[in-house]
Motif scaffolding. Structure first.
Motif, PDB file in Angstrom:
ATOM      1  N   THR A  90      -2.441 -12.240   8.074  1.00  0.00           N
ATOM      2  CA  THR A  90      -2.357 -12.739   6.700  1.00  0.00           C
ATOM      3  C   THR A  90      -3.533 -12.197   5.906  1.00  0.00           C
ATOM      4  OG1 THR A  90      -3.530 -14.726   7.405  1.00  0.00           O
ATOM      5  CG2 THR A  90      -1.142 -14.885   7.235  1.00  0.00           C
ATOM      6  N   PRO A  91      -3.331 -11.704   4.714  1.00  0.00           N
ATOM      7  CA  PRO A  91      -2.044 -11.504   4.056  1.00  0.00           C
ATOM      8  C   PRO A  91      -1.359 -10.255   4.601  1.00  0.00           C
ATOM      9  CG  PRO A  91      -3.782 -10.686   2.638  1.00  0.00           C
ATOM     10  CD  PRO A  91      -4.460 -11.283   3.850  1.00  0.00           C
ATOM     11  N   PRO A  92      -0.050 -10.123   4.397  1.00  0.00           N
ATOM     12  CA  PRO A  92       0.655  -8.972   4.966  1.00  0.00           C
ATOM     13  C   PRO A  92       0.438  -7.688   4.173  1.00  0.00           C
ATOM     14  CG  PRO A  92       2.190 -10.350   3.779  1.00  0.00           C
ATOM     15  CD  PRO A  92       0.855 -11.039   3.728  1.00  0.00           C
ATOM     16  N   ALA A  93      -0.786  -7.222   4.112  1.00  0.00           N
ATOM     17  CA  ALA A  93      -1.092  -5.972   3.412  1.00  0.00           C
ATOM     18  C   ALA A  93      -1.501  -4.930   4.446  1.00  0.00           C
ATOM     19  CB  ALA A  93      -2.230  -6.203   2.425  1.00  0.00           C
ATOM     20  N   ARG A  94      -1.352  -3.662   4.094  1.00  0.00           N
ATOM     21  CA  ARG A  94      -1.798  -2.609   5.014  1.00  0.00           C
ATOM     22  C   ARG A  94      -3.311  -2.595   5.045  1.00  0.00           C
ATOM     23  NH1 ARG A  94       2.671   0.429   3.222  1.00  0.00           N
ATOM     24  NH2 ARG A  94       4.032   0.855   4.976  1.00  0.00           N
ATOM     25  N   VAL A  95      -3.851  -2.491   6.234  1.00  0.00           N
ATOM     26  CA  VAL A  95      -5.298  -2.443   6.410  1.00  0.00           C
ATOM     27  C   VAL A  95      -5.635  -1.358   7.417  1.00  0.00           C
ATOM     28  CG1 VAL A  95      -5.672  -4.878   5.858  1.00  0.00           C
ATOM     29  CG2 VAL A  95      -5.248  -4.208   8.220  1.00  0.00           C
ATOM     30  N   ARG A 159      -1.995  16.608   3.325  1.00  0.00           N
ATOM     31  CA  ARG A 159      -1.092  17.754   3.464  1.00  0.00           C
ATOM     32  C   ARG A 159      -1.818  19.075   3.260  1.00  0.00           C
ATOM     33  NH1 ARG A 159       4.392  16.324   3.493  1.00  0.00           N
ATOM     34  NH2 ARG A 159       4.812  14.236   2.697  1.00  0.00           N
ATOM     35  N   SER A 160      -2.898  19.049   2.481  1.00  0.00           N
ATOM     36  CA  SER A 160      -3.653  20.276   2.201  1.00  0.00           C
ATOM     37  C   SER A 160      -4.438  20.760   3.419  1.00  0.00           C
ATOM     38  CB  SER A 160      -4.615  20.033   1.042  1.00  0.00           C
ATOM     39  OG  SER A 160      -5.593  19.062   1.416  1.00  0.00           O
ATOM     40  N   GLY A 161      -4.585  19.895   4.418  1.00  0.00           N
ATOM     41  CA  GLY A 161      -5.377  20.262   5.592  1.00  0.00           C
ATOM     42  C   GLY A 161      -6.837  19.877   5.486  1.00  0.00           C
ATOM     43  N   ASP A 162      -7.233  19.294   4.350  1.00  0.00           N
ATOM     44  CA  ASP A 162      -8.619  18.849   4.167  1.00  0.00           C
ATOM     45  C   ASP A 162      -8.890  17.624   5.035  1.00  0.00           C
ATOM     46  OD1 ASP A 162      -9.024  20.811   2.264  1.00  0.00           O
ATOM     47  OD2 ASP A 162      -8.480  19.512   0.584  1.00  0.00           O
ATOM     48  N   PRO A 163     -10.161  17.374   5.375  1.00  0.00           N
ATOM     49  CA  PRO A 163     -10.494  16.134   6.092  1.00  0.00           C
ATOM     50  C   PRO A 163     -10.114  14.924   5.246  1.00  0.00           C
ATOM     51  CG  PRO A 163     -12.338  17.661   6.128  1.00  0.00           C
ATOM     52  CD  PRO A 163     -11.321  18.234   5.183  1.00  0.00           C
ATOM     53  N   ILE A 164      -9.795  13.830   5.912  1.00  0.00           N
ATOM     54  CA  ILE A 164      -9.370  12.614   5.215  1.00  0.00           C
ATOM     55  C   ILE A 164     -10.389  11.511   5.449  1.00  0.00           C
ATOM     56  CG2 ILE A 164      -7.962  11.811   7.147  1.00  0.00           C
ATOM     57  CD1 ILE A 164      -5.943  10.776   5.039  1.00  0.00           C
ATOM     58  N   SER A 165     -10.600  10.688   4.451  1.00  0.00           N
ATOM     59  CA  SER A 165     -11.479   9.529   4.586  1.00  0.00           C
ATOM     60  C   SER A 165     -10.623   8.329   4.970  1.00  0.00           C
ATOM     61  CB  SER A 165     -12.203   9.254   3.274  1.00  0.00           C
ATOM     62  OG  SER A 165     -12.824   7.986   3.325  1.00  0.00           O
ATOM     63  N   CYS A 166     -10.972   7.684   6.074  1.00  0.00           N
ATOM     64  CA  CYS A 166     -10.187   6.521   6.509  1.00  0.00           C
ATOM     65  C   CYS A 166     -10.484   5.281   5.675  1.00  0.00           C
ATOM     66  CB  CYS A 166     -10.415   6.260   7.996  1.00  0.00           C
ATOM     67  SG  CYS A 166      -9.634   7.520   9.010  1.00  0.00           S
ATOM     68  N   GLY A 167     -11.417   5.390   4.759  1.00  0.00           N
ATOM     69  CA  GLY A 167     -11.680   4.291   3.843  1.00  0.00           C
ATOM     70  C   GLY A 167     -10.754   4.313   2.635  1.00  0.00           C
ATOM     71  N   ILE A 168      -9.794   5.219   2.629  1.00  0.00           N
ATOM     72  CA  ILE A 168      -8.893   5.354   1.482  1.00  0.00           C
ATOM     73  C   ILE A 168      -8.022   4.111   1.350  1.00  0.00           C
ATOM     74  CG2 ILE A 168      -7.038   6.521   2.717  1.00  0.00           C
ATOM     75  CD1 ILE A 168      -6.843   8.335   0.176  1.00  0.00           C
ATOM     76  N   ASP A 169      -7.804   3.706   0.120  1.00  0.00           N
ATOM     77  CA  ASP A 169      -6.993   2.522  -0.158  1.00  0.00           C
ATOM     78  C   ASP A 169      -5.534   2.820   0.187  1.00  0.00           C
ATOM     79  OD1 ASP A 169      -5.832   0.231  -1.117  1.00  0.00           O
ATOM     80  OD2 ASP A 169      -6.551   0.456  -3.172  1.00  0.00           O
ATOM     81  N   PRO A 170      -4.879   1.972   0.977  1.00  0.00           N
ATOM     82  CA  PRO A 170      -3.469   2.207   1.313  1.00  0.00           C
ATOM     83  C   PRO A 170      -2.567   2.328   0.089  1.00  0.00           C
ATOM     84  CG  PRO A 170      -4.377   0.526   2.745  1.00  0.00           C
ATOM     85  CD  PRO A 170      -5.418   0.815   1.704  1.00  0.00           C
ATOM     86  N   ILE A 171      -2.917   1.691  -1.006  1.00  0.00           N
ATOM     87  CA  ILE A 171      -2.107   1.788  -2.227  1.00  0.00           C
ATOM     88  C   ILE A 171      -2.161   3.213  -2.780  1.00  0.00           C
ATOM     89  CG2 ILE A 171      -1.920   0.983  -4.615  1.00  0.00           C
ATOM     90  CD1 ILE A 171      -2.877  -1.764  -3.551  1.00  0.00           C
ATOM     91  N   THR A 172      -3.313   3.872  -2.659  1.00  0.00           N
ATOM     92  CA  THR A 172      -3.435   5.261  -3.094  1.00  0.00           C
ATOM     93  C   THR A 172      -2.484   6.150  -2.311  1.00  0.00           C
ATOM     94  OG1 THR A 172      -5.759   4.896  -3.654  1.00  0.00           O
ATOM     95  CG2 THR A 172      -5.055   7.181  -3.386  1.00  0.00           C
ATOM     96  N   VAL A 173      -2.362   5.898  -1.015  1.00  0.00           N
ATOM     97  CA  VAL A 173      -1.435   6.670  -0.181  1.00  0.00           C
ATOM     98  C   VAL A 173      -0.006   6.429  -0.629  1.00  0.00           C
ATOM     99  CG1 VAL A 173      -0.625   7.063   2.171  1.00  0.00           C
ATOM    100  CG2 VAL A 173      -3.041   6.597   1.763  1.00  0.00           C
ATOM    101  N   ASP A 174       0.331   5.174  -0.932  1.00  0.00           N
ATOM    102  CA  ASP A 174       1.679   4.840  -1.400  1.00  0.00           C
ATOM    103  C   ASP A 174       2.008   5.545  -2.714  1.00  0.00           C
ATOM    104  OD1 ASP A 174       1.943   3.152   0.780  1.00  0.00           O
ATOM    105  OD2 ASP A 174       1.415   1.352  -0.351  1.00  0.00           O
ATOM    106  N   GLU A 175       1.015   5.667  -3.581  1.00  0.00           N
ATOM    107  CA  GLU A 175       1.239   6.226  -4.907  1.00  0.00           C
ATOM    108  C   GLU A 175       1.273   7.748  -4.936  1.00  0.00           C
ATOM    109  OE1 GLU A 175      -1.894   4.437  -7.149  1.00  0.00           O
ATOM    110  OE2 GLU A 175      -0.785   2.561  -7.462  1.00  0.00           O
ATOM    111  N   HIS A 176       0.799   8.409  -3.867  1.00  0.00           N
ATOM    112  CA  HIS A 176       0.724   9.878  -3.856  1.00  0.00           C
ATOM    113  C   HIS A 176       1.367  10.469  -2.600  1.00  0.00           C
ATOM    114  CE1 HIS A 176      -1.888   9.862  -7.363  1.00  0.00           C
ATOM    115  NE2 HIS A 176      -2.577   8.889  -6.791  1.00  0.00           N
ATOM    116  N   PRO A 177       2.694  10.321  -2.469  1.00  0.00           N
ATOM    117  CA  PRO A 177       3.346  10.855  -1.263  1.00  0.00           C
ATOM    118  C   PRO A 177       3.301  12.377  -1.182  1.00  0.00           C
ATOM    119  CG  PRO A 177       4.980  10.094  -2.836  1.00  0.00           C
ATOM    120  CD  PRO A 177       3.633   9.677  -3.365  1.00  0.00           C
ATOM    121  N   GLU A 178       3.093  13.052  -2.323  1.00  0.00           N
ATOM    122  CA  GLU A 178       2.997  14.506  -2.296  1.00  0.00           C
ATOM    123  C   GLU A 178       1.666  14.978  -1.707  1.00  0.00           C
ATOM    124  OE1 GLU A 178       0.758  13.213  -5.799  1.00  0.00           O
ATOM    125  OE2 GLU A 178       2.715  12.612  -5.035  1.00  0.00           O
ATOM    126  N   ARG A 179       0.671  14.107  -1.719  1.00  0.00           N
ATOM    127  CA  ARG A 179      -0.659  14.462  -1.221  1.00  0.00           C
ATOM    128  C   ARG A 179      -0.824  14.164   0.266  1.00  0.00           C
ATOM    129  NH1 ARG A 179      -6.228  11.425  -3.045  1.00  0.00           N
ATOM    130  NH2 ARG A 179      -7.499  12.291  -1.387  1.00  0.00           N
TER     131      ARG A 179
END
Length: 198
Positions: A90-95, A159-179
């Motif tokens: 709880t709450p049922p959000a992605r973490v 998708r670009s092959g760049d390193p990713i930060s695991c601190g990224i907000d899950p909502i940002t991922v939801d909003e940018h499926p092309e990235r």
């Protein structure tokens, strides 16, 4: 020199136009091969990313099942807070799950899927995010199976092959499926009921 001999000497070589035409055909063919090579490289990279992300997701599913061994509700007393990750229901959000070095688990992984722990200088290529939900009746909101949790595991990468930060907000991922590329795995995690049978 006779006329027949002159014709034979002239027909023995190539003209400049013939050479240019041959080079043009060769260039068109080489361009096609290079385009095919590029498409193959991109396809192989995508296939490798999906395979590694699937492996990471399956590893996290097993980690969550092992985590559920701590959730046994002794004497009917809820103890889901004793778990490392399932307590995030709880709450049922992605973490992003917490790194627990003692359990050999970190939410970030390198290009081959090996966990990256705090202090490691490797660059993250994949990040894991989880969301937990109880099975509930849609009409009443009542919990249907209190000893079962639905675990949604998402492994993401740039998708670009760049390193990713695991601190990224899950909502940002939801909003940018092309990235972001992503693999989703959904599984059920059952409470340890071995003490119920005693």
């Amino acid at each position: 020199m006779s006329a027949a001999r002159a014709r034979g000497a002239a027909s023995g070589g190539y003209t400049l136009i013939e050479v240019m035409a041959a080079l043009g055909v060769l260039a068109i063919g080489a361009t096609g091969v290079l385009a095919l090579q590029k498409a193959t490289l991109i396809s192989n990279t995508n296939a490798r990313n999906i395979a590694v992300a699937n492996n990471i997701a399956m590893t996290w599913a097993e980690r969550l099942r092992v985590d559920a061994l701590q959730w046994n509700d002794p004497m009917q007393q809820p103890d889901i807070d004793d778990t490392a990750w399932l307590r995030l229901t709880t709450p049922p959000a992605r973490v992003t799950p917490t790194e627990i070095t003692a359990l050999g688990a970190a939410p970030s992984a390198d290009v081959i899927g090996a966990d990256i722990y705090a202090g490691d200088t490797s660059q993250s290529a994949f990040c894991t995010q989880v969301r937990f939900r109880q099975f509930t009746d849609r009409a009443t909101g009542a919990t249907i199976w209190p000893s079962l949790i639905r675990a949604e595991i998402r492994v993401i990468w740039e998708r670009s092959g760049d390193p990713i930060s695991c601190g990224i907000d899950p909502i940002t991922v939801d909003e940018h499926p092309e990235r972001f590329g992503a693999v989703y795995l959904t599984t059920g995690v059952l409470r340890n009921t071995s003490e119920d049978r005693q």
